[in-house]
Design a protein around this motif. Structure first.
Motif, mmCIF file in Angstrom:
data_model
loop_
_atom_site.group_PDB
_atom_site.id
_atom_site.type_symbol
_atom_site.label_atom_id
_atom_site.label_comp_id
_atom_site.label_asym_id
_atom_site.label_seq_id
_atom_site.Cartn_x
_atom_site.Cartn_y
_atom_site.Cartn_z
ATOM 1 N N LEU A 1 0.576 2.614 -1.050
ATOM 2 C CA LEU A 1 1.958 2.257 -0.750
ATOM 3 C C LEU A 1 2.691 3.415 -0.095
ATOM 4 O O LEU A 1 2.981 4.430 -0.725
ATOM 5 C CB LEU A 1 2.673 1.836 -2.045
ATOM 6 N N LEU B 1 -2.534 7.136 -11.176
ATOM 7 C CA LEU B 1 -1.783 5.900 -11.018
ATOM 8 C C LEU B 1 -2.744 4.728 -10.842
ATOM 9 O O LEU B 1 -3.917 4.919 -10.504
ATOM 10 C CB LEU B 1 -0.870 5.997 -9.792
ATOM 11 N N GLN C 1 -1.366 1.516 -6.091
ATOM 12 C CA GLN C 1 -0.215 2.324 -5.709
ATOM 13 C C GLN C 1 -0.571 3.439 -4.729
ATOM 14 O O GLN C 1 0.310 3.988 -4.066
ATOM 15 C CB GLN C 1 0.425 2.940 -6.959
ATOM 16 N N TYR C 2 -1.846 3.755 -4.586
ATOM 17 C CA TYR C 2 -2.219 4.854 -3.706
ATOM 18 C C TYR C 2 -2.053 4.490 -2.234
ATOM 19 O O TYR C 2 -2.023 5.361 -1.377
ATOM 20 C CB TYR C 2 -3.665 5.290 -3.980
ATOM 21 N N SER D 1 -0.568 -0.417 3.183
ATOM 22 C CA SER D 1 -1.748 -0.054 2.404
ATOM 23 C C SER D 1 -3.023 -0.133 3.236
ATOM 24 O O SER D 1 -4.091 0.190 2.753
ATOM 25 C CB SER D 1 -1.888 -0.986 1.192
ATOM 26 N N THR E 1 1.978 5.811 1.697
ATOM 27 C CA THR E 1 1.410 7.159 1.675
ATOM 28 C C THR E 1 0.585 7.444 2.924
ATOM 29 O O THR E 1 0.401 8.592 3.294
ATOM 30 C CB THR E 1 0.502 7.360 0.450
#
Length: 543
Positions: A164, A157, A161-162, A376, A166
């Motif tokens: 968001l 990705l 996005q990593y 993030s 997570t």
């Protein structure tokens, strides 16, 4: 009088050797003529250093020349000689004189030892050599040129996005665009033997000053100069053969692999190592140490505590008569105050901002200590292709207390070719899911195990021309198994939550010059997809 006696010993040796030349037979004359030439040179050196006068030197040489021209049938006996009889064609007996080889070798050794020692001093016994402290100084260093192609999978990705929702992998500066990096590393160290007990050393290295792991630096004309900083500064005491204590900034004192500690990481603090010899084949080893990570300046606006860790290791090493060995060690690394602490939710409180680790790579579970809704954890884009950053609000979710078992079997049956098998296992025994939920308000899966196996065939150290080595490894590191701040910065471009293979080899191009090629192929253990292939081509010159 003593000075004259000392002077006469090398002079007598020199004269004896010149007489040998004059009395030698034809079979010995060529080699002894070479020895005579060397002796004349030594006499001239004695004159230059004031040990022998010019007049005495000329007299010695004249006597030797006169002896050389004396009749071969002279009855004079040589100073050192043997005699053998041979029969000529007419039946008469010919006496052939010779000097045994062992006598010549002994004479050479005696002259070298005695005369060279004398050349270090004037007649008045004043020192002629360089300052004595230079005898206690040694230098070391290397230069490495690297070409590094990084390849990212199409399944990845976009990097933003990593982070968001997570709580993980927020520190990814690039996850989709292939890149080619040209990098260099230079290191230069000075070590000093202060006494029979104490030594000290410093080492300079290239690399970005805010990166504690990688000494590599990308090269480009835009960067007019490379950064150059102090990477080692330490004092070591060795009062006994089995006890060593070191303080300052120094190399990793533990028996370990890059699964837990990057090879270039410097340890700040103090460590003591014990190496008692249990018998002729078995040696024990143990290391204890304390190491500060981040010394926080506490005040009424900053309530975070100092970060540091303690390490302890014990193990055994067995060495067979053919130099094969087996080594194993169990270590515990207890990290203090590295977990994040959440600020109050008023949007103004910043007392625990400094609970965030000052340096991270990626992979450990995290949460936002700032309470500003930025899940993030402050994603940033690094210049020059770096992998880590100082995350302003990204605190570690778990505490860390890492139990690490490391073993190695080195088979030297085919020496100089060795077969080396390494194994490594680590677990974070401080992970507590309920404690993390109480502190962060989030639930995280327990991913606390890591292991790797590595097989190496070839010379243990590629130091000479045509030395070689090939290796392969498999590594799997779960998200919170080890701290992502300190482990290998090449595998998966640094951090945890990664698994994959390593293949490579090294070849000695010449003495102290080698070429190494490595391929790291990795992907995520869990979570969002992230696959990276890293190729490293290194030309290393050591001095």
């Amino acid at each position: 009088m003593k000075t004259e006696v000392r002077m006469m010993k090398p002079v007598a040796m020199a004269l004896s050797l010149m007489l040998l030349v004059s009395n030698a037979g034809a079979g010995e004359r060529e080699s002894l003529e070479q020895l005579r030439s060397t002796t004349v040179g030594l006499i001239e050196a004695l004159v230059q250093e004031g040990i022998l006068s010019k007049e005495k030197a000329n007299e010695l040489i004249r006597k030797a020349e006169a002896a050389k021209q004396a009749p071969a049938e002279s009855n004079a006996q040589p100073v050192v000689a043997g005699v053998a009889d041979a029969t000529a064609q007419d039946g008469s007996v010919v006496r052939v004189q010779y000097v045994p080889e062992f006598v010549k070798q002994q004479l050479r050794a005696d002259i070298e030892k005695d005369v060279m020692a004398k050349l270090n001093y004037h007649v008045e016994s004043e020192r002629l050599a360089l300052p004595s402290w230079l005898d206690r100084i040694s230098f070391e260093g290397d230069v490495r040129l690297r070409y590094e192609p990084d390849r990212f999978s199409e399944r990845n990705l976009p990097e933003f996005q990593y982070g968001l929702n997570t709580g993980r992998q927020a520190m990814i500066a690039n996850s989709t665009d292939d890149q080619n990096r040209y990098r260099v590393r230079a290191r230069f160290g000075i070590n000093a033997k202060l006494s029979d007990t104490f030594t000290a050393g410093i080492r300079m290295t290239t690399g970005h000053m805010d990166n504690p792991l990688s000494p590599n630096q990308s090269i480009e004309i835009r960067q007019a100069k490379l950064d150059w900083g102090l990477d080692r500064v330490f004092v070591t005491a060795k009062p006994y053969s089995w006890l060593t204590a070191t303080a300052g900034r120094f190399a990793n004192p533990f028996f370990s692999t890059d699964m837990v500690w990057d090879r270039s990481l410097a340890f700040d603090g103090a460590a003591v190592t014990f190496t008692p010899k249990l018998n002729d084949s078995v040696t024990g080893f143990g290391t204890i140490g304390a190491f500060p990570i981040d010394q926080v300046h506490k005040n009424s606006f900053n309530k975070a505590k100092d970060k540091w860790f303690m390490g302890a290791q014990a193990g055994l090493e067995w060495i067979s008569p053919n130099k094969s060995s087996v080594k194993a060690g169990l270590a515990l690394y207890d990290f203090k105050e590295v977990q994040g602490i959440r600020n109050n939710q008023d949007g103004v409180d910043t007392r625990y901002n400094a609970s965030v680790m000052p340096w991270r790579q990626k992979g450990n579970n995290t949460f936002d200590v700032l309470q500003n809704g930025d899940a993030s954890c402050g994603l940033v884009d690094l210049a020059n292709g770096g992998q880590g950053y100082s995350g302003s609000g990204c605190g570690l979710a778990s505490k860390f207390k890492v139990l690490n078992l490391t073993g190695q079997v080195d088979l030297a049956t085919f020496d100089p070719v060795h077969v080396i098998l390494q194994g490594d296992y680590a677990r974070n025994i401080a992970f507590d899911r309920q404690e993390i939920y109480n502190r962060t308000g989030r639930l995280y899966d327990k991913e606390t195990d890591a292991y790797q196996v590595k097989l190496t065939v070839g010379m243990p150290d590629v130091a000479n021309r045509h030395d070689w080595q090939v290796f392969g490894a498999y590594k799997r590191i779960e998200a919170d198994a080890v701290m992502d701040s300190f482990n290998d910065s090449d595998f998966n471009l640094g951090g945890t939550n990664a698994k994959g293979t390593i293949l490579g080899g090294s070849y000695g191009l010449d003495k102290n010059t080698s070429f190494t090629a490595r391929w790291y192929s990795t992907r995520e253990v869990s979570g969002l997809p992230l696959s990276i292939d890293v190729f490293l081509f290194d030309l290393t010159a050591r001095f």
